[in-house]
Write an enzyme that holds these catalytic residues in place. Structure first.
Site, PDB file in Angstrom:
ATOM      1  N   GLU A 139      -2.595   3.431 -11.011  1.00 58.55           N
ATOM      2  CA  GLU A 139      -1.137   3.505 -11.117  1.00 58.55           C
ATOM      3  C   GLU A 139      -0.719   3.231 -12.566  1.00 58.55           C
ATOM      4  O   GLU A 139      -0.498   2.070 -12.933  1.00 58.55           O
ATOM      5  CB  GLU A 139      -0.490   2.450 -10.223  1.00 58.55           C
ATOM      6  CG  GLU A 139      -0.686   2.654  -8.759  1.00 58.55           C
ATOM      7  CD  GLU A 139       0.472   2.070  -7.970  1.00 58.55           C
ATOM      8  OE1 GLU A 139       1.145   2.829  -7.274  1.00 58.55           O
ATOM      9  OE2 GLU A 139       0.721   0.852  -8.071  1.00 58.55           O
ATOM     10  N   HIS A 165      -1.018  -5.349  -7.961  1.00 59.72           N
ATOM     11  CA  HIS A 165      -0.026  -4.349  -8.391  1.00 59.72           C
ATOM     12  C   HIS A 165       0.516  -4.734  -9.760  1.00 59.72           C
ATOM     13  O   HIS A 165       0.691  -5.928 -10.048  1.00 59.72           O
ATOM     14  CB  HIS A 165       1.106  -4.270  -7.352  1.00 59.72           C
ATOM     15  CG  HIS A 165       1.951  -3.063  -7.551  1.00 59.72           C
ATOM     16  ND1 HIS A 165       2.896  -2.986  -8.538  1.00 59.72           N
ATOM     17  CD2 HIS A 165       1.963  -1.863  -6.911  1.00 59.72           C
ATOM     18  CE1 HIS A 165       3.460  -1.784  -8.488  1.00 59.72           C
ATOM     19  NE2 HIS A 165       2.915  -1.092  -7.513  1.00 59.72           N
ATOM     20  N   GLY A 209       5.887   4.460  -3.827  1.00 56.44           N
ATOM     21  CA  GLY A 209       6.877   3.391  -3.848  1.00 56.44           C
ATOM     22  C   GLY A 209       8.212   3.882  -3.322  1.00 56.44           C
ATOM     23  O   GLY A 209       8.386   4.102  -2.118  1.00 56.44           O
ATOM     24  N   LYS A 249       7.938  -2.189  -1.560  1.00 54.98           N
ATOM     25  CA  LYS A 249       8.356  -3.143  -2.605  1.00 54.98           C
ATOM     26  C   LYS A 249       9.533  -3.977  -2.090  1.00 54.98           C
ATOM     27  O   LYS A 249       9.509  -4.421  -0.947  1.00 54.98           O
ATOM     28  CB  LYS A 249       8.705  -2.390  -3.889  1.00 54.98           C
ATOM     29  CG  LYS A 249       7.566  -1.477  -4.359  1.00 54.98           C
ATOM     30  CD  LYS A 249       7.793  -0.932  -5.740  1.00 54.98           C
ATOM     31  CE  LYS A 249       6.641  -0.011  -6.130  1.00 54.98           C
ATOM     32  NZ  LYS A 249       6.720   0.497  -7.480  1.00 54.98           N
TER      33      LYS A 249
HETATM   34  P1  13P Z   1       6.998   4.662  -7.340  1.00 56.52           P
HETATM   35  O1  13P Z   1       6.481   5.660  -6.330  1.00 56.52           O
HETATM   36  O2  13P Z   1       8.358   4.127  -7.013  1.00 56.52           O
HETATM   37  O3  13P Z   1       6.881   5.199  -8.723  1.00 56.52           O
HETATM   38  O4  13P Z   1       6.026   3.409  -7.243  1.00 56.52           O
HETATM   39  C1  13P Z   1       4.658   3.593  -7.285  1.00 56.52           C
HETATM   40  C2  13P Z   1       4.020   2.313  -6.958  1.00 56.52           C
HETATM   41  O5  13P Z   1       4.062   1.374  -7.724  1.00 56.52           O
HETATM   42  C3  13P Z   1       3.397   2.193  -5.646  1.00 56.52           C
HETATM   43  O6  13P Z   1       2.729   0.982  -5.534  1.00 56.52           O
END
Ligand code: 13P
Length: 246
Positions: free
Chosen positions: A163, A92, A230, A9
């Site tokens: 997700e 996403h 993430g 990210k």
């Molecule tokens: P997190 O692992 O920070 O919760 O994020 C998950 C995600 O959106 C992966 O694309």
């Protein structure tokens, strides 16, 4: 083969940081049967490519839906190919929410990514946990919209990541059982569209607050083909622990 997609990210701010993280990942012994894809911010792709070694692959967090032209700020498929990116994440929830990406835009991105030969990870997921037993209809609609009109052959290069938005970045992951139910539901939707053989071949991942304590619970489920990670993937020690625990 189980997939671990590290979606950095916008957690990593400098090229030095990105290089350090990639070098650390390069030192981790990755078990057979596990495939790791690092998806850094675009501007660090080149540096990460040079630092990450040969045990992992390079992915991108997004791709623009036109080939080239007057699109200020766009990152196109050709630009990514030139940097050895072979996998792209599309749709996403953070792109849907903060960049106002519609199902239509996502569909166009899937089209160009497939046409350009990428492996594509399409993210779907509901906003709020309503009834843990029922995967919201919205998830099926997102899958149908993203896959409408694509060929059976191209489906082999598609992975769906479930997700749930309420689990992303909250420290509260879904339960492995409910994530598995979602994966089964997604395969059913794909089965209705493309047939049972295609649905059985489809890879479905789980993402949302996966860390070193929970990764095994998800990845060891037969119906879950991997995880999208993430924040924990940008913490050197935590990511090492995650990969070493498998
Ligand atoms: P997190 O692992 O920070 O919760 O994020 C998950 C995600 O959106 C992966 O694309």
């Amino acid at each position: 083969m189980k997939l671990i997609i590290a979606n950095w990210k916008a957690y990593v701010a400098t090229v030095k940081e990105a290089e350090r993280l990639a070098k650390k990942v390069a030192q981790i012994k990755i078990k057979k049967g596990i495939s790791v894809v690092l998806c850094p911010p675009f501007v660090f792709l080149d540096a990460v490519k040079k630092s990450m070694g040969r045990t992992v692959r390079l992915g991108a967090q997004d791709v623009f839906w036109k080939e080239s032209g007057p699109y200020t700020g766009a990152i196109t498929a050709d630009m990514l190919k030139g940097l050895s990116v072979r996998t792209v994440i599309i749709g996403h929830s953070e792109r849907r929410q903060h960049f106002l990406e519609s199902d239509d835009i996502i569909r166009k991105k899937v089209d160009i990514a497939l046409a350009e030969g990428f492996d594509v990870i399409i993210c779907v997921g509901e906003q709020a946990r309503e009834d843990a037993k029922a995967v919201p209809k919205l998830v099926g609609e997102q899958v149908r919209a993203a896959l409408a009109g694509i060929s059976k052959g191209a489906l082999a290069r598609i992975t769906i990541a479930y997700e749930p938005i309420w689990a992303i970045g909250t420290g509260v992951s879904d339960t492995p059982d409910d994530a598995l139910s979602a994966a089964i539901y997604i395969r059913k939707v794909v089965g209705d569209m493309f047939g049972a053989t295609q649905a059985n071949m489809l890879k479905v991942l789980y993402g949302g607050s996966v860390d070193s304590h929970t990764i095994r619970d998800f990845i060891l489920q037969e119906g879950i083909d991997g995880v999208l990670v993430g924040r924990a993937s940008t913490d050197k020690e935590e990511f090492t622990k995650m990969l070493s625990s498998l």
